[in-house]
Design a protein around this motif. Structure first.
Motif, short mmCIF file in Angstrom:
data_model
loop_
_atom_site.label_atom_id
_atom_site.label_comp_id
_atom_site.label_asym_id
_atom_site.label_seq_id
_atom_site.Cartn_x
_atom_site.Cartn_y
_atom_site.Cartn_z
N UNK A 145 1.34 9.18 -6.07
CA UNK A 145 1.86 10.55 -5.93
C UNK A 145 2.79 10.89 -7.09
N UNK A 146 3.61 9.94 -7.50
CA UNK A 146 4.54 10.16 -8.61
C UNK A 146 3.78 10.38 -9.92
N UNK A 147 2.73 9.56 -10.14
CA UNK A 147 1.94 9.71 -11.36
C UNK A 147 1.23 11.06 -11.38
N UNK A 168 0.83 -1.21 0.00
CA UNK A 168 0.00 0.00 0.00
C UNK A 168 0.87 1.26 0.00
N UNK A 169 1.97 1.19 0.75
CA UNK A 169 2.89 2.33 0.78
C UNK A 169 3.48 2.58 -0.61
N UNK A 170 3.87 1.52 -1.31
CA UNK A 170 4.43 1.65 -2.65
C UNK A 170 3.38 2.17 -3.63
#
Length: 134
Positions: free
Chosen positions: A48-50, A40-42
């Motif tokens: 967020x990156x997308x 879930x963290x990944x």
């Protein structure tokens, strides 16, 4: 005696500090993590990156549009001036051609009138210009 008390106090503080650290590390070992916590963290990090990449792409598009618009406004005056100069040049060329045509016509009329006047003078003297008609 005071130095001995200070040493005892220091040793006591060290023992308390070590015991509290041991208790907190054992308490940390007893905390259970969710099985999918790292996944879930990944996923959250990837989301967020997308979102950041999408925002960057959007901002690049806005920057290009803004740059085009500013350049358009900046050079709009010079484009207008260039069009105006081209229009004036075209008008001057047309006026020049019309002036040449009028001058040529007036010159031809002048030559014809002078020729007629010369022929009339010759006719009064009883002479004539012999023309060869083909």
């Amino acid at each position: 005696s005071s130095s001995r008390e200070q040493l005892l106090l220091r040793d006591l503080l060290c023992v308390l500090l070590v015991s509290s650290c041991w208790r907190s590390s054992s308490a940390m070992a007893t905390i259970k993590m969710r099985p999918d916590f790292l996944i879930q963290k990944r996923v959250a990090n990837d989301n967020r990156l997308a979102a950041s990449c999408a925002y960057e792409h959007k901002m690049k598009g806005i920057a290009q549009s803004t740059q085009w618009y500013e350049a358009r406004n900046k050079y709009a005056f010079s484009d207008g001036e260039r069009r105006s100069h081209a229009f004036v040049k075209q008008e001057m060329d047309c006026a020049n051609a019309e002036l040449k045509l009028r001058r040529r016509t007036r010159l031809r009329m002048l030559y014809e009138n002078e020729t007629r006047a010369y022929e009339d003078e010759l006719a009064q003297l009883g002479l004539a210009v012999q023309r060869e008609h083909l």
